[in-house]
Scaffold this motif. Structure first.
Motif, mmCIF file in Angstrom:
data_model
loop_
_atom_site.group_PDB
_atom_site.id
_atom_site.type_symbol
_atom_site.label_atom_id
_atom_site.label_comp_id
_atom_site.label_asym_id
_atom_site.label_seq_id
_atom_site.Cartn_x
_atom_site.Cartn_y
_atom_site.Cartn_z
ATOM 1 N N GLU A 185 6.300 18.448 -6.471
ATOM 2 C CA GLU A 185 6.446 17.284 -6.486
ATOM 3 C C GLU A 185 5.040 16.411 -6.483
ATOM 4 O OE1 GLU A 185 8.772 15.887 -3.083
ATOM 5 O OE2 GLU A 185 10.611 17.372 -3.656
ATOM 6 N N LEU A 186 4.179 16.791 -5.675
ATOM 7 C CA LEU A 186 2.948 16.452 -5.517
ATOM 8 C C LEU A 186 2.074 16.377 -6.906
ATOM 9 C CD1 LEU A 186 1.898 17.814 -2.197
ATOM 10 C CD2 LEU A 186 2.536 15.557 -2.564
ATOM 11 N N VAL A 187 2.419 17.412 -7.381
ATOM 12 C CA VAL A 187 1.513 17.652 -8.887
ATOM 13 C C VAL A 187 2.233 16.401 -9.678
ATOM 14 C CG1 VAL A 187 1.338 18.999 -11.075
ATOM 15 C CG2 VAL A 187 1.035 19.990 -8.788
ATOM 16 N N HIS A 188 3.683 16.283 -9.897
ATOM 17 C CA HIS A 188 4.322 15.159 -10.562
ATOM 18 C C HIS A 188 3.672 13.910 -10.419
ATOM 19 C CE1 HIS A 188 7.530 12.711 -12.231
ATOM 20 N NE2 HIS A 188 7.333 13.545 -13.213
ATOM 21 N N ASP A 189 3.791 13.628 -8.972
ATOM 22 C CA ASP A 189 3.178 12.197 -8.381
ATOM 23 C C ASP A 189 1.729 12.070 -9.048
ATOM 24 O OD1 ASP A 189 5.743 11.873 -7.167
ATOM 25 O OD2 ASP A 189 4.968 12.265 -5.276
ATOM 26 N N PHE A 190 0.900 12.926 -8.972
ATOM 27 C CA PHE A 190 -0.425 12.981 -9.473
ATOM 28 C C PHE A 190 -0.689 12.704 -10.952
ATOM 29 C CE2 PHE A 190 -4.293 15.068 -11.086
ATOM 30 C CZ PHE A 190 -5.279 14.390 -10.411
ATOM 31 N N THR A 191 0.321 13.246 -11.722
ATOM 32 C CA THR A 191 0.164 13.030 -13.203
ATOM 33 C C THR A 191 0.811 11.589 -13.428
ATOM 34 O OG1 THR A 191 2.510 13.632 -13.485
ATOM 35 C CG2 THR A 191 0.919 15.379 -13.546
ATOM 36 N N GLN A 192 1.527 10.926 -12.403
ATOM 37 C CA GLN A 192 1.960 9.571 -12.670
ATOM 38 C C GLN A 192 1.037 8.539 -12.130
ATOM 39 O OE1 GLN A 192 5.080 9.465 -14.849
ATOM 40 N NE2 GLN A 192 4.274 11.724 -14.861
ATOM 41 N N THR A 193 0.518 8.918 -11.016
ATOM 42 C CA THR A 193 -0.388 7.699 -10.231
ATOM 43 C C THR A 193 -1.846 8.226 -10.521
ATOM 44 O OG1 THR A 193 -0.399 9.084 -8.306
ATOM 45 C CG2 THR A 193 1.679 7.629 -8.694
ATOM 46 N N ARG A 194 -2.131 9.231 -10.683
ATOM 47 C CA ARG A 194 -3.610 9.719 -10.827
ATOM 48 C C ARG A 194 -4.269 9.630 -9.447
ATOM 49 N NH1 ARG A 194 -2.168 11.560 -15.476
ATOM 50 N NH2 ARG A 194 -2.454 10.306 -17.252
ATOM 51 N N ALA A 195 -3.379 9.529 -8.306
ATOM 52 C CA ALA A 195 -3.738 9.485 -6.948
ATOM 53 C C ALA A 195 -3.464 10.748 -6.344
ATOM 54 C CB ALA A 195 -3.363 8.204 -6.153
ATOM 55 N N ALA A 196 -4.071 11.338 -5.521
ATOM 56 C CA ALA A 196 -3.481 12.808 -4.849
ATOM 57 C C ALA A 196 -3.367 12.324 -3.461
ATOM 58 C CB ALA A 196 -5.152 13.442 -4.670
ATOM 59 N N SER A 197 -2.119 12.519 -3.382
ATOM 60 C CA SER A 197 -1.464 12.185 -1.972
ATOM 61 C C SER A 197 -0.369 13.381 -1.354
ATOM 62 C CB SER A 197 -0.209 10.942 -2.340
ATOM 63 O OG SER A 197 0.623 11.455 -3.011
ATOM 64 N N PRO A 198 -0.307 13.349 -0.138
ATOM 65 C CA PRO A 198 -0.331 11.865 0.712
ATOM 66 C C PRO A 198 -2.029 12.188 1.395
ATOM 67 C CG PRO A 198 0.662 14.015 1.834
ATOM 68 C CD PRO A 198 0.356 14.354 0.272
ATOM 69 N N PRO A 199 -2.364 10.896 1.506
ATOM 70 C CA PRO A 199 -3.812 10.782 2.071
ATOM 71 C C PRO A 199 -3.751 11.188 3.447
ATOM 72 C CG PRO A 199 -2.622 8.546 1.834
ATOM 73 C CD PRO A 199 -1.766 9.502 1.373
ATOM 74 N N GLY A 200 -4.982 11.771 3.936
ATOM 75 C CA GLY A 200 -5.068 12.016 5.508
ATOM 76 C C GLY A 200 -4.736 13.455 5.730
ATOM 77 N N GLU A 201 -4.092 13.980 4.728
ATOM 78 C CA GLU A 201 -3.643 15.625 5.068
ATOM 79 C C GLU A 201 -4.451 16.363 4.198
ATOM 80 O OE1 GLU A 201 0.523 15.941 4.709
ATOM 81 O OE2 GLU A 201 0.978 14.106 5.375
ATOM 82 N N TRP A 202 -5.735 15.936 3.864
ATOM 83 C CA TRP A 202 -6.470 17.009 3.182
ATOM 84 C C TRP A 202 -7.690 17.436 3.746
ATOM 85 C CZ3 TRP A 202 -5.347 18.427 -1.653
ATOM 86 C CH2 TRP A 202 -4.349 17.598 -2.409
ATOM 87 N N CYS A 203 -7.930 18.758 4.086
ATOM 88 C CA CYS A 203 -9.055 19.413 4.737
ATOM 89 C C CYS A 203 -10.126 19.386 3.918
ATOM 90 C CB CYS A 203 -8.460 20.615 5.584
ATOM 91 S SG CYS A 203 -7.075 20.461 6.504
ATOM 92 N N GLU A 204 -11.347 18.950 3.929
ATOM 93 C CA GLU A 204 -12.460 19.228 3.091
ATOM 94 C C GLU A 204 -12.951 20.571 3.581
ATOM 95 O OE1 GLU A 204 -16.621 16.861 1.365
ATOM 96 O OE2 GLU A 204 -14.875 15.708 2.526
ATOM 97 N N LEU A 205 -13.431 21.339 2.320
ATOM 98 C CA LEU A 205 -14.017 22.726 2.197
ATOM 99 C C LEU A 205 -15.405 22.646 2.415
ATOM 100 C CD1 LEU A 205 -11.565 24.574 -0.115
ATOM 101 C CD2 LEU A 205 -11.312 24.365 2.496
#
Length: 133
Positions: free
Chosen positions: A113-133
């Motif tokens: 679902e997240l990948v599909h949303d990314f293909t439509q919006t070009r935005a990686a969501s949900p924001p705030g749930e990403w842990c930078e490596l």
């Protein structure tokens, strides 16, 4: 809508790094093929920009999602509780299996679902749930 992507070959089971530009349906078809094989690795981006790149790695019902914001920044999406934080799951990263803590594992349907949303919006969501490596 078109996307640029590279993915595991459903024939050889090895990552084929040559990017392909196609409609989202072709990406979805490859995902379905890989899902029927039990595992896969996909890199997806907009045809107009080199970054961000969303990476989906999965094995059976478990997935891990990475976000490459630029050549120097990579983040990992927090898990959805599918796997306990103390457990570990192996997923393919390119051609090798890599171990990830349950804190970063998602259900494959949620990850897609997240990948599909990314293909439509070009935005990686949900924001705030990403842990930078």
């Amino acid at each position: 809508m078109s996307v640029v992507w590279a993915a595991t070959s459903s024939e050889s089971g090895l990552f084929h790094p040559v990017e392909r530009r196609s409609e989202v349906k072709d990406l979805s078809d490859r995902f379905d093929d890989l899902r029927s094989c039990g595992q896969g690795y996909l890199e997806i981006r907009s045809p107009n920009r080199e970054f961000p790149v969303l990476i989906l790695a999965f094995r059976e019902h478990h997935a891990v999602v990475h976000l490459m914001s630029d050549t120097e920044r990579m983040s990992l999406l927090a898990g959805d509780g599918t796997v306990p934080s103390g457990a570990e799951v192996e997923v393919p990263i390119m051609d090798d299996l890599a171990l990830f803590a349950g804190d970063f594992v998602l259900d494959i349907d949620r990850a897609w679902e997240l990948v599909h949303d990314f293909t439509q919006t070009r935005a990686a969501s949900p924001p705030g749930e990403w842990c930078e490596l």
